[in-house]
Enzyme design. Sequence first.
Site, short mmCIF file in Angstrom:
data_model
loop_
_atom_site.label_atom_id
_atom_site.label_comp_id
_atom_site.label_asym_id
_atom_site.label_seq_id
_atom_site.Cartn_x
_atom_site.Cartn_y
_atom_site.Cartn_z
N ASP A 140 0.86 -1.19 0.00
CA ASP A 140 0.00 0.00 0.00
C ASP A 140 0.89 1.23 0.00
O ASP A 140 1.58 1.50 0.99
CB ASP A 140 -0.93 0.00 1.21
CG ASP A 140 -2.04 1.04 1.11
OD1 ASP A 140 -1.88 2.03 0.38
OD2 ASP A 140 -3.08 0.85 1.76
N ARG A 142 -0.21 4.41 -0.66
CA ARG A 142 -1.01 5.63 -0.63
C ARG A 142 -0.58 6.59 0.47
O ARG A 142 -0.17 6.17 1.55
CB ARG A 142 -2.49 5.27 -0.45
CG ARG A 142 -3.10 4.60 -1.64
CD ARG A 142 -4.52 4.14 -1.38
NE ARG A 142 -4.57 3.05 -0.41
CZ ARG A 142 -5.68 2.43 -0.04
NH1 ARG A 142 -6.85 2.82 -0.55
NH2 ARG A 142 -5.64 1.44 0.83
#
Length: 218
Positions: A140, A142
């Site tokens: 991930d 983000r």
Amino acid sequence: MTESDGPFGENTRPSGVERVAQVQLSTEYGVFRAVGYLDCIRGDEQVALVYGDIQGDRALTRVHSECLTGDAFGSRHCECGDQLSAALRAIVSEGRGVLIYLQGHEGRGIGLLAKLRAMQLQAEGLDTVEANLALGLPVDARDYRVAADMLHDLGVRSVRLLSNNPRKREALVRHGIKIAEQVPLLIPPREENLAYLQAKADRLDHHLPHLNGMAERS
């Protein structure tokens, strides 16, 4: 870096975004105010859909990661498109709220082409975490800093966060957003995305209690 204040209320917090435009946007869900931002750090263009008066506390808020395949094409591999629709309906039903739509978050931040490659690996038997790692990419990638800057600029002091992802909540808190409540956004699974959702629950700590026992029954 600038300090922002304007028609949405004063905010003395240093901000990495510039509010560029705002316009009424009529949608199938309701009439929103689309507020366009430039991320002054990354150069990305971002948008917030505002419904009603969101200044102050406990605004119902969805921070939605861009997903072309789910949001635009209705892919059944994920629940993103359904979550987007459900969030907009919930905000309108609430009478006030905001949806932050984050570009640059495709495939949990790895990009569209890499996401398609990861989906190919998932079709061959890897789960969503294993697929990213097999490509040498983060699970991930983000960053929610720009979402926090947009919320601060809009005069939102605390949010009721529409999300099943505790890591999203933690990231927003790190960037100065007060979370008054985390509101589940549970979408009934399909045969095509059950394994994907189960991996999100088991390996990414998403709160998906409605999946309990479904994998065994499928």
